[in-house]
Scaffold this motif. Structure first.
Motif, PDB file in Angstrom:
ATOM      1  N   LEU A   1      -9.518 -19.899 -11.820  1.00  0.00           N
ATOM      2  CA  LEU A   1      -8.252 -19.199 -12.080  1.00  0.00           C
ATOM      3  C   LEU A   1      -7.949 -18.257 -10.933  1.00  0.00           C
ATOM      4  O   LEU A   1      -8.762 -17.403 -10.590  1.00  0.00           O
ATOM      5  CB  LEU A   1      -8.373 -18.328 -13.334  1.00  0.00           C
ATOM      6  CG  LEU A   1      -8.632 -18.998 -14.677  1.00  0.00           C
ATOM      7  CD1 LEU A   1      -8.998 -17.932 -15.720  1.00  0.00           C
ATOM      8  CD2 LEU A   1      -7.380 -19.741 -15.131  1.00  0.00           C
ATOM      9  N   LEU A   2      -6.797 -18.432 -10.340  1.00  0.00           N
ATOM     10  CA  LEU A   2      -6.347 -17.511  -9.285  1.00  0.00           C
ATOM     11  C   LEU A   2      -4.844 -17.329  -9.454  1.00  0.00           C
ATOM     12  O   LEU A   2      -4.058 -18.213  -9.096  1.00  0.00           O
ATOM     13  CB  LEU A   2      -6.674 -18.079  -7.895  1.00  0.00           C
ATOM     14  CG  LEU A   2      -6.273 -17.185  -6.724  1.00  0.00           C
ATOM     15  CD1 LEU A   2      -7.105 -15.905  -6.678  1.00  0.00           C
ATOM     16  CD2 LEU A   2      -6.417 -17.938  -5.396  1.00  0.00           C
ATOM     17  N   ARG A   3      -4.475 -16.191  -9.983  1.00  0.00           N
ATOM     18  CA  ARG A   3      -3.047 -15.984 -10.222  1.00  0.00           C
ATOM     19  C   ARG A   3      -2.320 -15.766  -8.909  1.00  0.00           C
ATOM     20  O   ARG A   3      -2.813 -15.059  -8.040  1.00  0.00           O
ATOM     21  CB  ARG A   3      -2.835 -14.759 -11.119  1.00  0.00           C
ATOM     22  CG  ARG A   3      -3.337 -14.954 -12.533  1.00  0.00           C
ATOM     23  CD  ARG A   3      -2.908 -13.773 -13.377  1.00  0.00           C
ATOM     24  NE  ARG A   3      -3.348 -13.907 -14.750  1.00  0.00           N
ATOM     25  CZ  ARG A   3      -3.142 -12.967 -15.678  1.00  0.00           C
ATOM     26  NH1 ARG A   3      -2.512 -11.844 -15.352  1.00  0.00           N
ATOM     27  NH2 ARG A   3      -3.551 -13.139 -16.915  1.00  0.00           N
ATOM     28  N   ILE A   4      -1.128 -16.341  -8.833  1.00  0.00           N
ATOM     29  CA  ILE A   4      -0.287 -16.060  -7.668  1.00  0.00           C
ATOM     30  C   ILE A   4       0.350 -14.660  -7.845  1.00  0.00           C
ATOM     31  O   ILE A   4       0.843 -14.078  -6.895  1.00  0.00           O
ATOM     32  CB  ILE A   4       0.783 -17.173  -7.477  1.00  0.00           C
ATOM     33  CG1 ILE A   4       1.604 -16.994  -6.218  1.00  0.00           C
ATOM     34  CG2 ILE A   4       1.718 -17.289  -8.667  1.00  0.00           C
ATOM     35  CD1 ILE A   4       0.888 -17.249  -4.934  1.00  0.00           C
ATOM     36  N   GLU A   5       0.294 -14.146  -9.042  1.00  0.00           N
ATOM     37  CA  GLU A   5       0.815 -12.820  -9.431  1.00  0.00           C
ATOM     38  C   GLU A   5       2.341 -12.752  -9.376  1.00  0.00           C
ATOM     39  O   GLU A   5       2.976 -12.224 -10.282  1.00  0.00           O
ATOM     40  CB  GLU A   5       0.211 -11.667  -8.599  1.00  0.00           C
ATOM     41  CG  GLU A   5      -1.306 -11.688  -8.446  1.00  0.00           C
ATOM     42  CD  GLU A   5      -2.104 -11.489  -9.729  1.00  0.00           C
ATOM     43  OE1 GLU A   5      -1.495 -11.278 -10.778  1.00  0.00           O
ATOM     44  OE2 GLU A   5      -3.348 -11.573  -9.666  1.00  0.00           O
ATOM     45  N   ALA A   6       2.945 -13.251  -8.301  1.00  0.00           N
ATOM     46  CA  ALA A   6       4.410 -13.327  -8.176  1.00  0.00           C
ATOM     47  C   ALA A   6       4.682 -14.447  -7.177  1.00  0.00           C
ATOM     48  O   ALA A   6       4.179 -14.380  -6.065  1.00  0.00           O
ATOM     49  CB  ALA A   6       4.974 -12.014  -7.661  1.00  0.00           C
ATOM     50  N   SER A   7       5.457 -15.445  -7.592  1.00  0.00           N
ATOM     51  CA  SER A   7       5.688 -16.569  -6.666  1.00  0.00           C
ATOM     52  C   SER A   7       6.747 -16.234  -5.623  1.00  0.00           C
ATOM     53  O   SER A   7       6.935 -16.973  -4.669  1.00  0.00           O
ATOM     54  CB  SER A   7       6.066 -17.845  -7.439  1.00  0.00           C
ATOM     55  OG  SER A   7       7.344 -17.693  -8.026  1.00  0.00           O
ATOM     56  N   ASN A   8       7.445 -15.122  -5.810  1.00  0.00           N
ATOM     57  CA  ASN A   8       8.416 -14.655  -4.826  1.00  0.00           C
ATOM     58  C   ASN A   8       7.658 -13.804  -3.782  1.00  0.00           C
ATOM     59  O   ASN A   8       7.139 -12.735  -4.123  1.00  0.00           O
ATOM     60  CB  ASN A   8       9.477 -13.822  -5.565  1.00  0.00           C
ATOM     61  CG  ASN A   8      10.443 -13.130  -4.622  1.00  0.00           C
ATOM     62  OD1 ASN A   8      10.268 -13.155  -3.400  1.00  0.00           O
ATOM     63  ND2 ASN A   8      11.458 -12.487  -5.187  1.00  0.00           N
ATOM     64  N   PRO A   9       7.596 -14.278  -2.530  1.00  0.00           N
ATOM     65  CA  PRO A   9       6.812 -13.561  -1.526  1.00  0.00           C
ATOM     66  C   PRO A   9       7.232 -12.101  -1.355  1.00  0.00           C
ATOM     67  O   PRO A   9       6.395 -11.234  -1.084  1.00  0.00           O
ATOM     68  CB  PRO A   9       7.075 -14.343  -0.230  1.00  0.00           C
ATOM     69  CG  PRO A   9       7.576 -15.665  -0.662  1.00  0.00           C
ATOM     70  CD  PRO A   9       8.240 -15.479  -1.990  1.00  0.00           C
ATOM     71  N   GLU A  10       8.532 -11.838  -1.538  1.00  0.00           N
ATOM     72  CA  GLU A  10       9.016 -10.464  -1.379  1.00  0.00           C
ATOM     73  C   GLU A  10       8.456  -9.566  -2.488  1.00  0.00           C
ATOM     74  O   GLU A  10       7.992  -8.446  -2.234  1.00  0.00           O
ATOM     75  CB  GLU A  10      10.543 -10.488  -1.462  1.00  0.00           C
ATOM     76  CG  GLU A  10      11.214  -9.469  -0.601  1.00  0.00           C
ATOM     77  CD  GLU A  10      12.714  -9.641  -0.715  1.00  0.00           C
ATOM     78  OE1 GLU A  10      13.379  -8.688  -1.145  1.00  0.00           O
ATOM     79  OE2 GLU A  10      13.204 -10.760  -0.418  1.00  0.00           O
ATOM     80  N   LEU A  11       8.480 -10.082  -3.721  1.00  0.00           N
ATOM     81  CA  LEU A  11       7.928  -9.309  -4.837  1.00  0.00           C
ATOM     82  C   LEU A  11       6.412  -9.162  -4.663  1.00  0.00           C
ATOM     83  O   LEU A  11       5.847  -8.086  -4.897  1.00  0.00           O
ATOM     84  CB  LEU A  11       8.266  -9.998  -6.169  1.00  0.00           C
ATOM     85  CG  LEU A  11       7.720  -9.340  -7.436  1.00  0.00           C
ATOM     86  CD1 LEU A  11       8.216  -7.899  -7.595  1.00  0.00           C
ATOM     87  CD2 LEU A  11       8.103 -10.149  -8.688  1.00  0.00           C
ATOM     88  N   TYR A  12       5.767 -10.239  -4.219  1.00  0.00           N
ATOM     89  CA  TYR A  12       4.320 -10.165  -3.949  1.00  0.00           C
ATOM     90  C   TYR A  12       4.040  -9.001  -3.000  1.00  0.00           C
ATOM     91  O   TYR A  12       3.108  -8.224  -3.196  1.00  0.00           O
ATOM     92  CB  TYR A  12       3.826 -11.488  -3.348  1.00  0.00           C
ATOM     93  CG  TYR A  12       2.311 -11.592  -3.271  1.00  0.00           C
ATOM     94  CD1 TYR A  12       1.585 -12.212  -4.275  1.00  0.00           C
ATOM     95  CD2 TYR A  12       1.607 -11.053  -2.188  1.00  0.00           C
ATOM     96  CE1 TYR A  12       0.195 -12.292  -4.225  1.00  0.00           C
ATOM     97  CE2 TYR A  12       0.221 -11.117  -2.129  1.00  0.00           C
ATOM     98  CZ  TYR A  12      -0.479 -11.739  -3.145  1.00  0.00           C
ATOM     99  OH  TYR A  12      -1.850 -11.803  -3.085  1.00  0.00           O
ATOM    100  N   GLY A  13       4.885  -8.896  -1.983  1.00  0.00           N
ATOM    101  CA  GLY A  13       4.735  -7.833  -0.993  1.00  0.00           C
ATOM    102  C   GLY A  13       4.906  -6.438  -1.588  1.00  0.00           C
ATOM    103  O   GLY A  13       4.285  -5.480  -1.133  1.00  0.00           O
ATOM    104  N   MET A  14       5.742  -6.339  -2.622  1.00  0.00           N
ATOM    105  CA  MET A  14       5.953  -5.029  -3.252  1.00  0.00           C
ATOM    106  C   MET A  14       4.794  -4.628  -4.169  1.00  0.00           C
ATOM    107  O   MET A  14       4.624  -3.459  -4.500  1.00  0.00           O
ATOM    108  CB  MET A  14       7.255  -5.035  -4.069  1.00  0.00           C
ATOM    109  CG  MET A  14       8.515  -4.990  -3.207  1.00  0.00           C
ATOM    110  SD  MET A  14       9.990  -5.615  -4.046  1.00  0.00           S
ATOM    111  CE  MET A  14      10.008  -4.648  -5.532  1.00  0.00           C
ATOM    112  N   LEU A  15       4.003  -5.612  -4.585  1.00  0.00           N
ATOM    113  CA  LEU A  15       2.911  -5.345  -5.536  1.00  0.00           C
ATOM    114  C   LEU A  15       1.557  -5.163  -4.867  1.00  0.00           C
ATOM    115  O   LEU A  15       0.570  -4.836  -5.514  1.00  0.00           O
ATOM    116  CB  LEU A  15       2.806  -6.510  -6.539  1.00  0.00           C
ATOM    117  CG  LEU A  15       4.053  -6.795  -7.383  1.00  0.00           C
ATOM    118  CD1 LEU A  15       3.838  -8.051  -8.238  1.00  0.00           C
ATOM    119  CD2 LEU A  15       4.387  -5.609  -8.282  1.00  0.00           C
ATOM    120  N   HIS A  16       1.533  -5.409  -3.538  1.00  0.00           N
ATOM    121  CA  HIS A  16       0.249  -5.393  -2.819  1.00  0.00           C
ATOM    122  C   HIS A  16       0.386  -4.685  -1.485  1.00  0.00           C
ATOM    123  O   HIS A  16       1.456  -4.695  -0.883  1.00  0.00           O
ATOM    124  CB  HIS A  16      -0.223  -6.835  -2.565  1.00  0.00           C
ATOM    125  CG  HIS A  16      -0.432  -7.639  -3.801  1.00  0.00           C
ATOM    126  ND1 HIS A  16       0.526  -8.513  -4.287  1.00  0.00           N
ATOM    127  CD2 HIS A  16      -1.468  -7.705  -4.657  1.00  0.00           C
ATOM    128  CE1 HIS A  16       0.060  -9.075  -5.405  1.00  0.00           C
ATOM    129  NE2 HIS A  16      -1.136  -8.612  -5.650  1.00  0.00           N
TER     130      HIS A  16
END
Ligand code: 5AD
Length: 363
Positions: free
Chosen positions: A160-175
């Motif tokens: 299991l490896l969550r993408i957490e957010a498939s939108n790269p921009e949102l991913y960037g805001m969460l990490h």
């Protein structure tokens, strides 16, 4: 509204706009109709069955600093723990002795060689001591493909490896900036390449996320042809940077629960034969949240088999249920509430996703 439900009930393939319409439903009767429709799809493709995976939370030491997570490296309020090999093996064997058929090892991310070897040794020992009968899933973050291969060859078969957010921009805001979307994607590809049944998922209802993002997440799962999904509502942890962006969380608990359940229902309607977890985060929002998840299309529950003394150390979010329970109590309580939903627990099977067999048959 009736056209949306006509389409859902006809079994026709849903498109992105349908998913958006589903995720925007608020009326209680509409939600009931939605959950019932998704439950019917689950009955057709999976049956009235729930698979269990006993989860062992092996360590809260983590090299990552994700803005939402309570065990992020930067949280100095957390006392760090790590189970030794013997304790992890014991946890996994508890799952086996409870006849769960499969278990998960989850923990903060680490990639030092000592850690990699320790996981290999645990896998080999448990495989040997259970005659290969306990299915083992790993949830240990981003690793090089060679590490994934070593763990696969040592006996793990799902990851299991969550993408957490498939939108790269949102991913960037969460990490933080050095946690990249590209690396996460590369890891998901490696897992599929090595041969793992691969599961992913997202945080649901996280600040900065739109309904369109969530619909795109579901389309992402479809495009990536994943075998299993573990996703759950975002819950605030006060010692994290993201908590500030969700000041009215307490008033929004019911909305978070419903959004989580709508995502489960939409995933079942869209993807049909996958394994879909009804996650502990739902239980944190409602004592019977996981059971509601089953009735909205989920078919997997991951009961905690970590020794009670270590449970308080593994709080990705606050309000995590079952912290003072032991594994036996968790099992008895869960078996009772699952029975109340009318579902049957499947014991002593790995409970692989039907999608995996269909997918690998195709290849
Ligand atoms: N709320 C809900 N889920 C969380 N996770 C981490 N922090 C939180 C939180 N605050 C989830 C992440 C991770 C999984 C192990 O736990 O999605 O992939």
């Amino acid at each position: 509204m009736s056209t949306l439900f006509d389409k859902i009930n006809s079994g026709a393939d849903l498109d992105r706009q349908d998913l958006i319409d589903i995720l925007k439903l608020t009326d209680q009767d509409d939600l009931e109709r939605l959950f019932n429709a998704a439950y019917k799809v689950k009955l057709k493709y999976i049956g009235k069955r729930v698979s269990l995976r006993g989860i062992v939370e092996i360590s809260n030491k983590c090299i990552k600093d994700c803005f939402y997570c309570g065990i992020r490296r930067g949280n100095i309020n957390v006392e760090r723990f790590e189970l030794n090999k013997k304790q992890i093996v014991e946890g996994l064997l508890t799952a086996f002795n409870f006849n769960y058929g499969s278990a998960v090892m989850q923990g903060g991310e680490r990639n030092d060689e000592k850690f990699v070897v320790m996981i290999e040794e645990v896998l080999r020992e448990v495989k040997e001591r259970t005659d290969g009968r306990l299915g083992i899933t790993l949830s240990l973050g981003e690793q090089d493909e060679s590490v994934y291969r070593r763990w696969f060859e040592s006996g793990a078969h799902r990851y299991l490896l969550r993408i957490e957010a498939s939108n790269p921009e949102l991913y960037g805001m969460l990490h933080p900036a050095d946690h990249t979307y590209e690396r996460r994607m590369e890891c998901l590809h490696s897992l599929q390449h090595v041969g793992f049944q691969t599961g992913t998922g997202v945080l649901i209802g996280v600040p900065g996320q739109s309904i369109e993002d969530l619909a795109n997440d579901l389309m992402f799962f479809k495009k990536f042809d994943i075998d299993m999904i573990g996703m759950g509502p975002y819950l605030v942890h006060p010692d994290t940077p993201l908590a500030k962006k969700f000041p009215d969380f307490e008033e929004k608990r019911k909305d978070q629960l419903n959004l989580g359940l709508k995502m489960i229902a939409a995933a079942r309607l869209l993807l049909k034969d996958i394994n879909l977890a009804s996650t502990t985060a739902l239980q944190a929002l409602d004592p019977v949240g996981r059971e509601l998840g089953l009735l909205a299309g989920g078919n997997v529950i991951m009961p905690n088999v970590t020794a009670t003394e270590y449970r308080p150390g593994y709080q990705l979010y606050t309000g995590k249920p079952g912290l003072d329970e032991n594994s036996e109590q968790s099992r008895i309580a869960l078996e009772k509430t699952i029975r109340q939903t009318g579902e049957t627990i499947i014991y002593n099977e790995w409970g692989d996703s039907p999608h995996y067999f269909r997918r690998s048959g195709k290849r």
